[in-house]
Design an enzyme around this catalytic site. Structure first.
Site, PDB file in Angstrom:
ATOM      1  N   THR A  23       0.812  -1.135  -0.186  1.00 22.63           N
ATOM      2  CA  THR A  23       0.181  -0.047  -0.157  1.00 22.63           C
ATOM      3  C   THR A  23       0.937   1.362  -0.148  1.00 22.63           C
ATOM      4  O   THR A  23       1.990   1.155   0.490  1.00 22.63           O
ATOM      5  CB  THR A  23      -0.888   0.299   1.304  1.00 22.63           C
ATOM      6  OG1 THR A  23      -1.906   1.073   1.115  1.00 22.63           O
ATOM      7  CG2 THR A  23      -0.398   0.289   2.617  1.00 22.63           C
ATOM      8  N   ASP A  68      -7.373  -5.956   1.653  1.00 22.32           N
ATOM      9  CA  ASP A  68      -8.674  -5.447   1.296  1.00 22.32           C
ATOM     10  C   ASP A  68      -9.520  -5.338   2.358  1.00 22.32           C
ATOM     11  O   ASP A  68      -9.739  -6.369   3.125  1.00 22.32           O
ATOM     12  CB  ASP A  68      -9.050  -6.043  -0.046  1.00 22.32           C
ATOM     13  CG  ASP A  68      -9.797  -5.150  -0.931  1.00 22.32           C
ATOM     14  OD1 ASP A  68      -9.519  -3.991  -0.931  1.00 22.32           O
ATOM     15  OD2 ASP A  68     -10.655  -5.676  -1.580  1.00 22.32           O
ATOM     16  N   THR A  69     -10.503  -4.472   2.306  1.00 19.05           N
ATOM     17  CA  THR A  69     -11.408  -4.257   3.435  1.00 19.05           C
ATOM     18  C   THR A  69     -12.794  -4.010   2.570  1.00 19.05           C
ATOM     19  O   THR A  69     -12.840  -3.028   1.737  1.00 19.05           O
ATOM     20  CB  THR A  69     -11.122  -3.184   4.320  1.00 19.05           C
ATOM     21  OG1 THR A  69     -10.030  -3.422   5.188  1.00 19.05           O
ATOM     22  CG2 THR A  69     -12.129  -3.040   5.463  1.00 19.05           C
ATOM     23  N   GLY A  80     -12.198   6.763   5.586  1.00 18.02           N
ATOM     24  CA  GLY A  80     -13.071   5.843   4.864  1.00 18.02           C
ATOM     25  C   GLY A  80     -14.508   6.290   5.581  1.00 18.02           C
ATOM     26  O   GLY A  80     -14.955   7.286   5.777  1.00 18.02           O
ATOM     27  N   LYS A 122     -10.000   2.234  18.334  1.00 20.25           N
ATOM     28  CA  LYS A 122     -10.276   1.489  16.986  1.00 20.25           C
ATOM     29  C   LYS A 122      -8.888   0.485  16.392  1.00 20.25           C
ATOM     30  O   LYS A 122      -9.370  -0.552  16.200  1.00 20.25           O
ATOM     31  CB  LYS A 122     -10.266   2.542  15.903  1.00 20.25           C
ATOM     32  CG  LYS A 122     -10.320   1.838  14.416  1.00 20.25           C
ATOM     33  CD  LYS A 122     -10.191   2.740  13.328  1.00 20.25           C
ATOM     34  CE  LYS A 122     -10.294   2.171  12.080  1.00 20.25           C
ATOM     35  NZ  LYS A 122      -9.897   2.895  10.618  1.00 20.25           N
TER      36      LYS A 122
END
Length: 196
Positions: free
Chosen positions: A7, A68-69, A155, A177
């Site tokens: 990334t 990947d999310t 996001g 988080k």
């Protein structure tokens, strides 16, 4: 241990480095001179993670992992899912447009249950000189708020309220988080595997 995270997303890099800690030197794509757009044409998050990790192994010959999310809203048949980053038509990683579309799609519905899923694909070269893949998945359930709350994260974080909390990821902040998120859970499995 030195390993490439496929990334150049500064938010993801920071999050992963904080979760994995000082035992790991995490290199970004730019650190290894990879500046091309890696294809993400899979129809699942698992396929996209595999595609990105395989690309680095094949083209740069580095042990690496890719993630990947997807945010999956149950009442929308799993939307936005694998298209989470490009949910709003004609955009790429435009969080504001993506969140606006999601809120429009949900409208006044009370059925706002959702989950975030992250899949990590790890490619490591074995004694046979070939790359071998292991995948790790993390999931967190929650619901989509009716409006955005908070300024932390990235996001869909301002809209996603994890189970057991009354605040969005963007309100809870990085420390919380990074302990409970889908990515944190997948990375914990990755870290245990790498250390083991």
């Amino acid at each position: 241990m030195k390993i490439v995270f496929a990334t150049n997303n500064k938010n993801k890099l920071k999050e992963i480095r904080e979760i994995l800690g000082p035992d790991f030197e995490i290199l970004s794509l730019s650190d290894i001179g990879c500046h091309e757009e890696i294809p993400e044409t899979g129809d699942t998050i698992e396929a996209n993670a595999r595609q990105k990790a395989s690309y680095i192994a094949d083209h740069y010959d580095h042990d690496c992992f890719a993630d990947d999310t997807g945010l999956e809203v149950f009442s929308l048949n799993g939307e936005p899912g694998v298209h989470s980053a490009r949910y709003a038509e004609g955009t790429d990683h435009d969080s504001e447009a993506n969140m606006a579309k999601l809120l429009r799609r949900l409208g006044d519905s009370d059925n706002r249950d959702a989950r975030f899923r992250t899949c990590i694909s790890l490619m490591q070269k074995g004694p046979d000189g070939q790359y071998h893949e292991v995948q790790f998945e993390g999931e967190v359930r929650g619901r989509i708020a009716r409006e955005k709350h908070g300024t932390e994260g990235f996001g869909y974080d301002p809209l996603f309220v994890p189970e057991g909390y009354d605040k969005s990821f963007a309100e809870l902040g990085e420390d919380v988080k990074n302990q409970i998120s889908h990515r944190a859970r997948a990375v914990a499995k990755l870290a245990a595997y790498l250390k083991g």
